[in-house]
Design an enzyme around this catalytic site. Structure first.
Site, PDB file in Angstrom:
ATOM      1  N   HIS A  65       0.776  -1.489  -0.054  1.00  0.00           N
ATOM      2  CA  HIS A  65      -0.010  -0.055  -0.141  1.00  0.00           C
ATOM      3  C   HIS A  65       0.587   1.071   0.059  1.00  0.00           C
ATOM      4  CE1 HIS A  65      -3.845  -1.897   0.756  1.00  0.00           C
ATOM      5  NE2 HIS A  65      -3.126  -2.669   1.619  1.00  0.00           N
ATOM      6  N   LYS A 120      -8.450  13.942   4.507  1.00  0.00           N
ATOM      7  CA  LYS A 120      -7.484  12.758   4.467  1.00  0.00           C
ATOM      8  C   LYS A 120      -6.686  12.893   5.582  1.00  0.00           C
ATOM      9  CE  LYS A 120      -6.412  13.740   0.119  1.00  0.00           C
ATOM     10  NZ  LYS A 120      -6.427  12.660  -0.703  1.00  0.00           N
ATOM     11  N   ARG A 121      -5.790  11.738   5.747  1.00  0.00           N
ATOM     12  CA  ARG A 121      -4.782  12.098   6.888  1.00  0.00           C
ATOM     13  C   ARG A 121      -3.718  13.205   6.336  1.00  0.00           C
ATOM     14  NH1 ARG A 121      -4.221   8.349  11.177  1.00  0.00           N
ATOM     15  NH2 ARG A 121      -2.314   9.323  11.510  1.00  0.00           N
ATOM     16  N   LYS A 156       0.682  14.419   0.981  1.00  0.00           N
ATOM     17  CA  LYS A 156      -0.686  14.802   0.425  1.00  0.00           C
ATOM     18  C   LYS A 156      -0.815  16.286  -0.009  1.00  0.00           C
ATOM     19  CE  LYS A 156      -2.297  10.825   2.998  1.00  0.00           C
ATOM     20  NZ  LYS A 156      -3.217   9.849   2.009  1.00  0.00           N
ATOM     21  N   THR A 193      -8.503   6.618  -1.954  1.00  0.00           N
ATOM     22  CA  THR A 193      -9.777   5.996  -1.996  1.00  0.00           C
ATOM     23  C   THR A 193     -11.013   6.926  -1.855  1.00  0.00           C
ATOM     24  OG1 THR A 193      -9.476   5.357   0.128  1.00  0.00           O
ATOM     25  CG2 THR A 193      -9.423   3.441  -1.549  1.00  0.00           C
ATOM     26  N   LYS A 210     -14.741   8.059  -3.777  1.00  0.00           N
ATOM     27  CA  LYS A 210     -15.980   8.471  -2.786  1.00  0.00           C
ATOM     28  C   LYS A 210     -16.393   9.734  -3.351  1.00  0.00           C
ATOM     29  CE  LYS A 210     -13.882   6.070   0.938  1.00  0.00           C
ATOM     30  NZ  LYS A 210     -12.959   6.223   2.061  1.00  0.00           N
TER      31      LYS A 210
END
Ligand code: NBG
Length: 821
Positions: free
Chosen positions: A362, A554-555, A560, A662, A666
């Protein structure tokens, strides 16, 4: 045998009777004294009862000699609340609402009462939960194996703009979903040493003489498939003290030592590690991993034997999927169980292990690849270290034979890292011990074969497969977005719920229908109003539902790039000031996400976002056109308000860093347009929705690598871009920190000095892309058309499709088309 009809019938009448019964007989109360939690518990039991027939059906299947079952081994399962999902799966939502209101209660209030099991950090744990949903929906016999953490991921509060962590006491008011199996227990050993001996047949064998042991107790949570007849099990292990080990202490009268032993044993399942990447060398974490893996494998072996099958055919009846490296000790443990405890010979045990296990990677971040210092490993799992040495010896012999003279290759492939302080590389153990290795998006799998697992790809290319992640439309559309669900079902019927890939595209033609576009916009507007209310309640900030809802949840992680978003917002703020907002598109920027408690930069980014919010939201010139919100405590439950209300989905990681994502799926399913880089599954989402319906910007993964290797200098970018310079200078000069120039210095220094995640390199492209977004939003009708196309075209990102691929390519089993209830 006839079951009590109160516990199976699904009419509103029967549900109401069951509710009163359960209130009385399980909660020991009556309506006039019942608290909201009593009502919630009674309803949860009422729903659980209706799952149990399916659950028993599944236990039957698991006990049948012909079954092949999946064991999904995962240190994390982020299921989200169970109640709403259960009502949908069983098809009793309306009946339950009716029953509850007949009794003077409100279903929404009872749903809100549920404390979610936060047994995961983020995407990885949530993916496991989506997969459990799809496995059950596709009627694949499966058990999710994991840990019943007493404390899940911390609750996040924001004080003075900073993240505060609070322990997650999710079990405080009881957990009506779990069924404790006090008799399904296994002993798990630790420490000590091993010794060789000759058995009765004169064969050399090894036994492990541990110095302590704990007991794992099974807690089962039924996982219902959507309208399917069977219900799978999520089996989570709780650590307790063994009776046998503290017996001595009791005998010699050392009562306190025995009690202490109990406390020590229980710490193993006490708390989830709140990092999305591992901290090197946390002994307790390795103990957790081994604990749940050992319990699970022992349980699988027991079930195999209960079915009347032999261990020689273990892999014909079990497929074990390793969700990242966390359960990869399974490779050594299965060999140990087969060889040491069940007297199998090595070669056979090895073949079975490889055929049973599959490994999902992952992450490409090298710092996130688990490694255990050798001394620690030996101290906790001495017998496993021996087994790993033996696996490694045989593996490297084969490598040297196939690639004579290439010692470097063998060194790089070795499970034992000999450099510096020696360590065990868990990704190598998982790769060697599995028959399949998969990445979680096409780009990610390709990069795996070129980078972190490149040497493995060279020596065993046939093991590599891609399975792009997916998410369950049951939770992420039906449950989260009832308005959209009704609109879609009104046009194409409800088959899309269990066949998203095949059916959802049927709404595409309606993109050309003005009436449908209008209804689509109304749904979005209503969802945005709900989120605005939620934001007001949680943060006090009033946002305009007519503005563009631009969301990044998100985290928190530098890769990110929440801070790239923040830089843009500063730039936008300055622009709105300078132009007095002429022709501007009103925008609400919404953030949410937790930072690992020890990740200082991530916490500073939260502080920066809140500091920008403070300035922007309180500036009367700008605040009518722009708001910035940090929504505290982003979790599965809260997120159900978020995805349906988004206009714009921020997926802006540095290319090559996000394995899949992911949340991106969504958002798109719920009609958000994506602004994103060519990273993770964004690439496939863009292909699916069409480049004209996706806001792409930024360097590609290859360009990032090339740029870095030719000497990327962030300062040069800063010097040559006035808008960037102004943005960074404002932060550095204390504009967002009441003149404090120190507060954000670590952030500014890291960007100016190294900018590992290439924010400066992508800044201009991002700002221009956001400009295109703003312009596009000024044409609501066309935006609605693009939004419909996004939803219509992302059916393949259903986790049902992913699970079918796992079944076909990795687990080698045929999902039967589930019988619908
Ligand atoms: C995460 C990745 C995401 C991915 C999820 C699920 C870890 C280690 N990895 O990009 O960062 O979507 O896994 O596959 O949490």
């Amino acid at each position: 045998m006839e079951h009590s009809r109160t516990r199976t019938v699904t009419t509103a009448e029967a549900i109401a009777t069951a509710l009163i019964d359960n209130l009385h007989y399980l909660q020991a109360t009556v309506p006039r004294y019942a608290t909201r939690n009593d009502w919630y518990m009674a309803l949860a039991y009422t729903v659980r009862e209706r799952m149990l027939e399916g659950y028993i059906g599944r236990v039957d299947a698991l006990s049948s000699p012909d079954t092949k079952a999946v064991a999904y081994l995962s240190a994390e399962f982020l299921t989200g609340p169970h109640l709403g999902n259960g009502l949908i799966a069983l098809g009793i939502w309306d009946a339950a609402r009716d029953a509850v209101s007949r009794l003077g209660q409100d279903l929404d209030a009872l749903l809100a009462q549920e404390e979610e099991p936060g047994l995961g950090n983020g995407g990885l744990g949530r993916l496991a939960a989506c997969y459990m949903d799809s496995l059950a929906t596709l009627d694949v016999p499966a058990i999710g194996y994991g840990i019943r953490y007493e404390f899940g991921i911390f609750d996040q509060a924001i004080r003075d703009g900073w993240q505060i962590e609070m322990t997650d006491k999710w079990l405080r008011f009881g957990n009506p979903w779990e069924i404790v199996r006090s008799e399904v227990t296994y002993e798990v050993k630790f420490g000590g040493r091993s010794e060789g001996f000759l058995d009765e047949q004169g064969r050399y064998r090894v036994r492990w003489l541990p110095d302590r042991a704990v007991k794992g107790v099974a807690y089962d949570t039924p996982i219902p498939g959507y309208r399917s007849k069977t219900t799978n099990l999520l089996r989570l292990w709780k650590a307790e003290a063994t009776e046998s080990f503290d017996f001595d202490a009791f005998n010699v009268g050392d009562y306190y030592r025995a009690v202490e032993q109990k406390v020590v044993s229980e710490t193993i399942s006490k708390v989830l590690y709140p990092n999305d990447e591992p901290e090197i060398g946390q002994r307790l974490r390795l103990a957790q991993q081994y604990f749940f893996v050992s319990c699970s494998l022992q349980d699988m072996i027991r079930l195999q034997l209960v079915r009347g099958n032999t261990l020689d055919e273990f892999d014909t009846h079990w497929a074990a999927q390793l969700n990242d490296t966390h359960p990869s000790i399974a490779v050594a443990e299965l060999i140990r169980l087969l060889v040491d405890e069940h007297q199998m010979d090595w070669d056979r045990a090895w073949a079975i292990t490889q055929r049973t296990c599959g490994y999902t990677n992952h992450t490409l971040l090298s710092e996130a690849l688990e490694k255990w210092p050798l001394p620690l490993f030996r101290n906790l799992l001495p017998r496993h270290l021996e087994i790993i040495y033996e696996i490694n010896r045989r593996f490297l012999d084969a490598v040297r034979q196939a690639h004579p003279g290439d010692d470097e290759l063998a060194r790089r492939l070795s499970i034992i890292d000999e450099a510096g302080g020696k360590s065990v590389r868990m990704a190598h153990l998982a790769s060697v011990g599995s028959h399949a290795i998969n990445g979680v998006a096409a780009l990610h799998t390709e990069l795996l074969t070129r980078t972190v697992l490149g040497d493995f790809y060279r020596v065993m290319p046939g093991k590599f497969v891609n399975v792009t992640n997916g998410v369950t439309p049951r939770r992420w559309i039906v449950l989260s977005n009832p308005r959209l669900s009704a609109l879609i079902t009104g046009r194409i019927g409800d088959a899309w719920i269990s066949n998203l890939e095949g059916e959802l595209a049927r709404i595409e033609p309606f993109a050309g229908d003005a009436g449908f576009r209008h209804e689509w916009q109304t749904v979005k507007a209503d969802n945005k109003r709900d989120l605005a209310r939620f934001i007001k309640e949680r943060t006090g900030v009033v946002v305009d539902p007519a503005s563009l809802f631009d969301i990044q949840v998100k985290r928190l992680h530098e890769y990110k790039r929440q801070h790239l978003n923040a830089l843009y917002l500063i730039t936008l703020y300055r622009h709105l000031k300078a132009t007095q907002g002429r022709g501007a598109t009103p925008r609400t920027a919404i953030f949410g996400g937790k930072a690992a408690p020890g990740y200082r930069m991530a916490k500073l980014i939260i502080k920066l976002i809140n500091s920008i919010a403070e300035v922007v939201n309180n500036d009367p010139d700008v605040s009518p056109l722009m708001k910035v919100v940090f929504l505290p405590d982003f979790n599965a439950k809260n997120s159900q308000y978020v995805y349906p209300a988004a206009d714009l989905s921020e997926q802006i990681s540095t290319a090559g860093k996000e394995a899949s994502g992911t949340g991106n799926m969504k958002f798109a399913m719920n009609g958000a347009l994506t602004i994103g880089t060519l990273d993770g599954a964004n690439v496939e989402i863009r292909d699916a929705v069409g480049p004209e319906n996706f806001f792409l910007f930024g360097l590609t993964a290859d360009e990032v690598v090339r740029y870095k290797s030719t000497g990327y200098a962030p300062r040069t970018v800063y010097d040559s871009n006035p808008a960037l310079r102004e943005t960074i200078d404002l932060i550095a000069d204390g504009f967002f920190s009441n003149g404090d120039r120190e507060l954000f210095r670590p952030l500014v220094d890291s960007l100016m000095g190294r900018d590992d995640y290439m924010l400066f390199a992508d800044y201009q492209a991002y700002v221009e892309c956001q400009q295109r977004v703003s312009e596009a939003y000024l044409d609501p009708d066309n935006w609605a058309r693009m939004s419909i196309l996004n939803s219509a075209r992302v059916g393949r990102f259903s986790s049902d499709r992913s699970i079918r691929e796992y079944c076909r390519d990795i687990w080698l089993l045929n999902p039967v088309t589930a019988e619908r209830r």
